[in-house]
Design a protein around this motif. Structure first.
Motif, short mmCIF file in Angstrom:
data_model
loop_
_atom_site.label_atom_id
_atom_site.label_comp_id
_atom_site.label_asym_id
_atom_site.label_seq_id
_atom_site.Cartn_x
_atom_site.Cartn_y
_atom_site.Cartn_z
N VAL A 121 3.19 -11.09 -4.08
CA VAL A 121 3.89 -9.83 -4.35
C VAL A 121 3.01 -8.75 -3.89
O VAL A 121 3.15 -7.86 -3.27
CB VAL A 121 4.60 -9.73 -5.55
N VAL A 122 1.74 -8.69 -4.68
CA VAL A 122 0.83 -7.75 -4.22
C VAL A 122 0.32 -7.78 -2.77
O VAL A 122 0.14 -6.74 -2.21
CB VAL A 122 -0.54 -8.06 -5.39
N GLU A 123 0.06 -8.90 -2.17
CA GLU A 123 -0.15 -8.86 -0.86
C GLU A 123 0.78 -8.44 -0.03
O GLU A 123 0.68 -7.67 1.19
CB GLU A 123 -0.57 -10.46 -0.58
N MET A 124 2.05 -8.78 -0.22
CA MET A 124 3.30 -8.24 0.36
C MET A 124 3.27 -6.62 0.45
O MET A 124 3.42 -6.05 1.44
CB MET A 124 4.48 -8.99 0.01
N ALA A 125 3.08 -6.31 -0.74
CA ALA A 125 3.04 -4.78 -0.90
C ALA A 125 2.10 -4.00 -0.24
O ALA A 125 2.40 -2.91 0.46
CB ALA A 125 3.11 -4.42 -2.36
N ALA A 126 0.89 -4.67 0.01
CA ALA A 126 0.06 -4.04 0.71
C ALA A 126 0.36 -3.98 2.24
O ALA A 126 0.20 -3.09 2.90
CB ALA A 126 -1.47 -4.67 0.48
N LYS A 127 0.89 -5.02 2.58
CA LYS A 127 1.28 -5.42 3.92
C LYS A 127 2.46 -4.34 4.34
O LYS A 127 2.36 -3.71 5.32
CB LYS A 127 1.85 -6.62 4.34
N LEU A 128 3.46 -4.17 3.41
CA LEU A 128 4.51 -3.18 3.59
C LEU A 128 3.99 -1.80 3.63
O LEU A 128 4.48 -0.97 4.65
CB LEU A 128 5.41 -3.40 2.31
N ARG A 129 2.96 -1.40 3.05
CA ARG A 129 2.43 -0.05 2.83
C ARG A 129 1.85 0.04 4.32
O ARG A 129 2.00 1.29 4.93
CB ARG A 129 1.66 0.19 1.86
N ALA A 130 1.00 -0.84 4.82
CA ALA A 130 0.57 -0.82 6.22
C ALA A 130 1.39 -0.76 7.64
O ALA A 130 1.21 -0.25 8.24
CB ALA A 130 -0.40 -1.86 6.38
N ARG A 159 6.70 -2.32 -9.38
CA ARG A 159 5.42 -1.72 -9.55
C ARG A 159 4.32 -2.00 -8.47
O ARG A 159 3.53 -1.19 -8.29
CB ARG A 159 4.87 -2.48 -10.88
N ALA A 160 4.30 -3.05 -8.07
CA ALA A 160 3.44 -3.39 -6.87
C ALA A 160 3.85 -2.69 -5.66
O ALA A 160 3.06 -2.22 -4.92
CB ALA A 160 3.51 -5.02 -6.53
N PHE A 161 5.00 -2.60 -5.32
CA PHE A 161 5.62 -1.70 -4.16
C PHE A 161 5.19 -0.17 -4.27
O PHE A 161 4.95 0.52 -3.50
CB PHE A 161 7.06 -1.90 -3.86
N ALA A 162 5.28 0.14 -5.31
CA ALA A 162 5.09 1.52 -5.88
C ALA A 162 3.46 1.99 -5.71
O ALA A 162 3.19 3.33 -5.05
CB ALA A 162 5.44 1.91 -7.03
N ARG A 163 2.58 1.35 -5.67
CA ARG A 163 1.37 1.70 -5.61
C ARG A 163 0.80 2.24 -4.15
O ARG A 163 1.16 1.74 -3.26
CB ARG A 163 0.04 0.22 -5.51
N GLY A 164 0.17 3.18 -4.56
CA GLY A 164 -0.27 4.09 -3.30
C GLY A 164 0.91 4.82 -2.60
O GLY A 164 0.65 5.67 -1.69
N LEU A 165 2.05 4.97 -3.04
CA LEU A 165 3.27 5.73 -2.48
C LEU A 165 3.96 6.69 -3.60
O LEU A 165 3.55 6.37 -4.92
CB LEU A 165 4.37 4.83 -1.94
N GLU A 166 4.55 7.33 -3.03
CA GLU A 166 5.13 8.39 -4.21
C GLU A 166 6.53 7.74 -4.11
O GLU A 166 7.26 7.49 -3.31
CB GLU A 166 5.16 9.97 -3.75
N GLU A 167 7.25 8.04 -5.52
CA GLU A 167 8.67 7.67 -5.58
C GLU A 167 9.48 8.87 -5.04
O GLU A 167 9.33 10.03 -5.44
CB GLU A 167 8.99 7.39 -7.11
#
Length: 195
Positions: A121-130, A159-167
């Motif tokens: 999930v953490v890996e996916m979240a980072a890839k989604l942000r990129a 929570r993982a998806f939210a890292r580095g992004l604004e709600e």
């Protein structure tokens, strides 16, 4: 049982989650579409498109829409659902292992994250942000209740998806959480010149 085997078993039945006839699912789609912060998106991506019911509606809001799913039977059903939507491209993929090229101004993750262990999930979240454009929206919707096939909870995923992004928005009720994130996105009122 692997995730792929789980979905092979599930999709032996047509519309196993009853996307076409459950009020819960119709309401969830309506909420998802209402939460989109723009009327139109250039390039969208829906992860976990299943039988394409939401895909068909998202296609009306995107110039181009990539819809991916792990299961071939689900994609065959999605192809039938979206046959009249030339802007939709369907692809079979397991995320985060297989990842499309390009960036998207809309990414919709429908009920996918909790089928992954927390590290994925953490890996996916980072890839989604990129994969999100600078003005893009990442939207995720997940069932809140535990179930046997879930490897992560909905809240862990969000929570993982939210890292580095604004709600940008959050809707939660007793059964689901629907949340969106971006970076410096103008509100709908700002886009309309109301403030």
């Amino acid at each position: 049982m692997s995730v792929a085997e789980y979905f092979e078993q599930i999709y032996r039945e047509p519309d196993p989650f009853q996307y076409r006839n459950r009020w819960y699912e119709a309401r969830k789609r309506a909420l998802t579409l209402a939460c989109l912060t723009r009327q139109r998106y250039h390039s969208g991506w829906e992860l976990g498109c299943s039988n394409g019911v939401l895909t068909a509606e998202l296609a009306g809001r995107c110039d181009a829409l990539l819809a991916t799913d792990l299961n071939a039977a689900a994609l065959a059903d999605a192809a039938a659902t979206t046959y009249d939507r030339p802007n939709v491209r369907l692809a079979q993929a397991r995320h985060p292992d297989q990842w499309p090229d390009g960036r998207f101004d809309l990414i919709v993750v429908s009920e996918v994250g909790y089928y992954l262990p927390p590290q994925e999930v953490v890996e996916m979240a980072a890839k989604l942000r990129a994969s999100l454009t600078d003005d893009g929206l990442l939207l995720a919707c997940h069932w809140l209740h535990p179930f046997d096939a879930a490897l992560s909870s909905a809240l862990q995923v969000h929570r993982a998806f939210a890292r580095g992004l604004e709600e940008v928005f959050c809707y939660q009720d007793a059964d689901m959480v629907l949340q969106g994130w971006g970076t410096g996105l103008a509100s709908v009122a700002q886009q309309e010149g109301l403030r």
